[in-house]
Design an enzyme around this catalytic site. Sequence first.
Site, PDB file in Angstrom:
ATOM      1  N   TYR A  59       4.311  -6.338  17.757  1.00 10.46           N
ATOM      2  CA  TYR A  59       4.471  -6.443  16.432  1.00 10.46           C
ATOM      3  C   TYR A  59       3.885  -7.658  15.636  1.00 10.46           C
ATOM      4  CZ  TYR A  59       6.938  -2.113  16.938  1.00 10.46           C
ATOM      5  OH  TYR A  59       7.597  -0.785  17.352  1.00 10.46           O
ATOM      6  N   HIS A 139       7.582  -0.729  26.488  1.00 13.76           N
ATOM      7  CA  HIS A 139       7.179  -0.148  25.238  1.00 13.76           C
ATOM      8  C   HIS A 139       6.222   1.323  25.372  1.00 13.76           C
ATOM      9  CE1 HIS A 139       5.693  -1.477  20.840  1.00 13.76           C
ATOM     10  NE2 HIS A 139       5.939  -0.007  20.992  1.00 13.76           N
ATOM     11  N   LEU A 220      10.736   9.713   9.732  1.00 10.15           N
ATOM     12  CA  LEU A 220      10.042  10.386   8.343  1.00 10.15           C
ATOM     13  C   LEU A 220       8.619  10.521   8.450  1.00 10.15           C
ATOM     14  CD1 LEU A 220      12.023   7.801   5.856  1.00 10.15           C
ATOM     15  CD2 LEU A 220      12.592   9.874   6.849  1.00 10.15           C
ATOM     16  N   GLY A 221       8.074  11.001   9.683  1.00  8.37           N
ATOM     17  CA  GLY A 221       6.704  11.284   9.879  1.00  8.37           C
ATOM     18  C   GLY A 221       5.990  10.165   9.308  1.00  8.37           C
ATOM     19  N   PHE A 224       5.330  10.355   5.512  1.00  7.97           N
ATOM     20  CA  PHE A 224       4.776  11.203   4.768  1.00  7.97           C
ATOM     21  C   PHE A 224       5.906  12.077   4.137  1.00  7.97           C
ATOM     22  CE2 PHE A 224       3.976  15.855   4.821  1.00  7.97           C
ATOM     23  CZ  PHE A 224       2.515  15.834   4.498  1.00  7.97           C
ATOM     24  N   PHE A 225       7.235  12.198   4.761  1.00  8.37           N
ATOM     25  CA  PHE A 225       8.276  12.838   3.945  1.00  8.37           C
ATOM     26  C   PHE A 225       8.812  11.983   2.847  1.00  8.37           C
ATOM     27  CE2 PHE A 225       7.651  15.112   7.832  1.00  8.37           C
ATOM     28  CZ  PHE A 225       7.736  16.453   7.530  1.00  8.37           C
ATOM     29  N   SER A 226       8.279  10.795   2.398  1.00  6.85           N
ATOM     30  CA  SER A 226       8.834  10.231   1.438  1.00  6.85           C
ATOM     31  C   SER A 226       8.007  10.490   0.252  1.00  6.85           C
ATOM     32  CB  SER A 226       8.544   8.708   1.554  1.00  6.85           C
ATOM     33  OG  SER A 226       7.157   8.305   1.764  1.00  6.85           O
ATOM     34  N   GLY A 228       4.734  12.864   0.696  1.00  2.70           N
ATOM     35  CA  GLY A 228       3.609  13.883   1.028  1.00  2.70           C
ATOM     36  C   GLY A 228       2.583  13.167   0.829  1.00  2.70           C
TER      37      GLY A 228
END
Length: 354
Positions: A59, A139, A220-221, A224-226, A228
């Site tokens: 990272y 990893h 949370l995908g 995405f699920f925050s 759409g």
Amino acid sequence: MAVRRIKLGSQGLEVSAQGLGCMSMSFGYGPPKPEPDMINLIHHAVAAGVTFLDTSDVYGPHTNEILLGKKLDDVMLLSMQALQAGGGVREKVELATKFGVSFSDGRFGIHGDPAYMRAACEGSLKRLGIECIDLYYQHRVDKKIPIEVTMSELKKLVEEGKIKYIGLSEASPSTIRRAHAVHPITAIQSEWSIWSRDVEEEVIPTCRELGIGIVAYSPLGRGFFSGGAKMVESLSEQDFRKLLPRFQPGNLDKNDQMFKRVSAMATRKGCTPSQLALAWLHHQGNDVCPIPGTTKIENLNQNIGALSIVLTPQEMAELESYTAAGEVHGGRYAQTAGTWEDSETPPLSSWTFE
């Protein structure tokens, strides 16, 4: 609310029931975020009881470990001061980092040879400013090297006191079994969420049979699920999610219809869609620890709130019906490379020791 503690695996590691994925602070999700803001976020997380921090040497590369290393002592001090003041904050931080993925000139490499691993471990220890890593993951599995060779060197690092527990990320059931036979694996980290459920058929049962904890990344995908499909509009050109199949225009529109059903259910439950997605994972068992990433304190607080949401079996089934395989369009990645489906290594008998 207090963040409960769980046993991760059967070797003694105890962590907060929800962790903090630190990747987005420094890498992959657009430009690196301002360091003072991220330090404040880490302080807030630990004070709130989210003590399981997840990073990797890739990272940045390296900059995320440096970020944590600069202020890890301050985090520990802050926690102890809060504990002494009666705040109930646990003084221990459980730090997980990873080795085995390199990034140079826009290309990734996968490494599992002993010399690389030992040098990577020494580098992580130095950047983090610690003498022992709580949980050290490979990893990604190096398909060129028998997993037994990699595990044997990891076992040596445990014996030398440089790492406490061993983990693998995106490993197949057969790879997990072979690795576990060399030295007990404490945790498997895999992508697991209401729209990424491929691990449930074989990987999760294998972990539970062997007493291995499960760490769910991207719960949370990948955000995405925050919000759409609209969340994609705000992504920078440097954000790797723009390259993922599920975020491509045709798939994204279809997935947004699925998100709207999830969102409607969340409204009925009095929570956010992201809290609903996290609550679903928390209901999978006390051997599961999701590690949602965020760069905002308000989102961290919201994620912690998911721990208090109760879902009935009927609600679990309803949510799963919205995100069933036929309702999710596009793969996790453009190809299986880098996932558990592509992590088989040669047999140990094929390896020539120097």
